[in-house]
Design a protein around this motif. Structure first.
Motif, PDB file in Angstrom:
ATOM      1  N   LEU A 130      -9.810  -6.188  45.672  1.00  0.00           N
ATOM      2  CA  LEU A 130     -11.164  -5.893  45.203  1.00  0.00           C
ATOM      3  C   LEU A 130     -12.081  -7.099  45.243  1.00  0.00           C
ATOM      4  CD1 LEU A 130     -10.238  -3.708  42.119  1.00  0.00           C
ATOM      5  CD2 LEU A 130     -10.930  -2.951  44.393  1.00  0.00           C
ATOM      6  N   GLU A 131     -11.509  -8.284  45.135  1.00  0.00           N
ATOM      7  CA  GLU A 131     -12.327  -9.487  45.092  1.00  0.00           C
ATOM      8  C   GLU A 131     -11.528 -10.655  45.634  1.00  0.00           C
ATOM      9  OE1 GLU A 131     -15.027 -11.576  41.731  1.00  0.00           O
ATOM     10  OE2 GLU A 131     -12.982 -11.124  41.153  1.00  0.00           O
ATOM     11  N   SER A 132     -12.169 -11.478  46.391  1.00  0.00           N
ATOM     12  CA  SER A 132     -11.559 -12.712  46.869  1.00  0.00           C
ATOM     13  C   SER A 132     -12.404 -13.855  46.333  1.00  0.00           C
ATOM     14  CB  SER A 132     -11.530 -12.740  48.396  1.00  0.00           C
ATOM     15  OG  SER A 132     -10.981 -13.949  48.841  1.00  0.00           O
ATOM     16  N   SER A 133     -11.833 -14.654  45.456  1.00  0.00           N
ATOM     17  CA  SER A 133     -12.610 -15.716  44.826  1.00  0.00           C
ATOM     18  C   SER A 133     -12.104 -17.080  45.274  1.00  0.00           C
ATOM     19  CB  SER A 133     -12.535 -15.596  43.308  1.00  0.00           C
ATOM     20  OG  SER A 133     -11.201 -15.705  42.882  1.00  0.00           O
TER      21      SER A 133
ATOM     22  N   LEU B  65      -4.745  -5.778  38.127  1.00  0.00           N
ATOM     23  CA  LEU B  65      -4.267  -7.073  37.655  1.00  0.00           C
ATOM     24  C   LEU B  65      -5.150  -8.165  38.236  1.00  0.00           C
ATOM     25  CD1 LEU B  65      -0.422  -6.694  38.201  1.00  0.00           C
ATOM     26  CD2 LEU B  65      -1.688  -6.419  36.070  1.00  0.00           C
ATOM     27  N   THR B  66      -5.270  -9.259  37.514  1.00  0.00           N
ATOM     28  CA  THR B  66      -5.980 -10.428  38.023  1.00  0.00           C
ATOM     29  C   THR B  66      -5.211 -11.669  37.591  1.00  0.00           C
ATOM     30  OG1 THR B  66      -8.151 -11.500  38.172  1.00  0.00           O
ATOM     31  CG2 THR B  66      -7.499 -10.678  36.014  1.00  0.00           C
TER      32      THR B  66
END
Length: 102
Positions: A64-67, A31-32
């Motif tokens: 998975l990603e920190s933006s 999910l995002t």
């Protein structure tokens, strides 16, 4: 040899059990959140389609990603508290998508 009952369906996040700023990835297992037009300031929530009755269960969450989405520099001084959060918990079907709020 564990003879306890197994779930029959794959765990998924149903659209009706997510906030409007949560979207599934194209692979279907992630999910995002949307971050355009101020949506980065909203909390996002999702519930799975699988329920628990009793016993011990384990699940895994991986970031998975920190933006850091673009934002107005003046708005940064108005933000209170942490800018990023990950909250995990167990809830009933009728409970809010936001943990701790009933």
């Amino acid at each position: 040899n564990d003879k306890s009952a197994r779930i029959k369906e794959m765990p998924v996040f149903l659209t009706e059990d997510t906030t409007m700023n949560v979207i599934p990835s194209s692979s279907g297992n992630m999910l995002t959140t949307l971050t355009d037009g101020g949506l980065q300031y909203l909390m996002a929530g999702a519930k799975s389609n699988i329920g628990l009755k009793s016993g011990r269960y384990a699940f895994e969450v991986k970031i998975l990603e920190s933006s850091a989405p673009h934002e107005d520099p003046a708005a940064r001084s108005r933000i209170m508290g942490s800018r990023s959060q990950l909250r995990i918990g167990v809830a009933t079907t009728a409970s809010s998508l936001f943990l701790g709020e009933t």
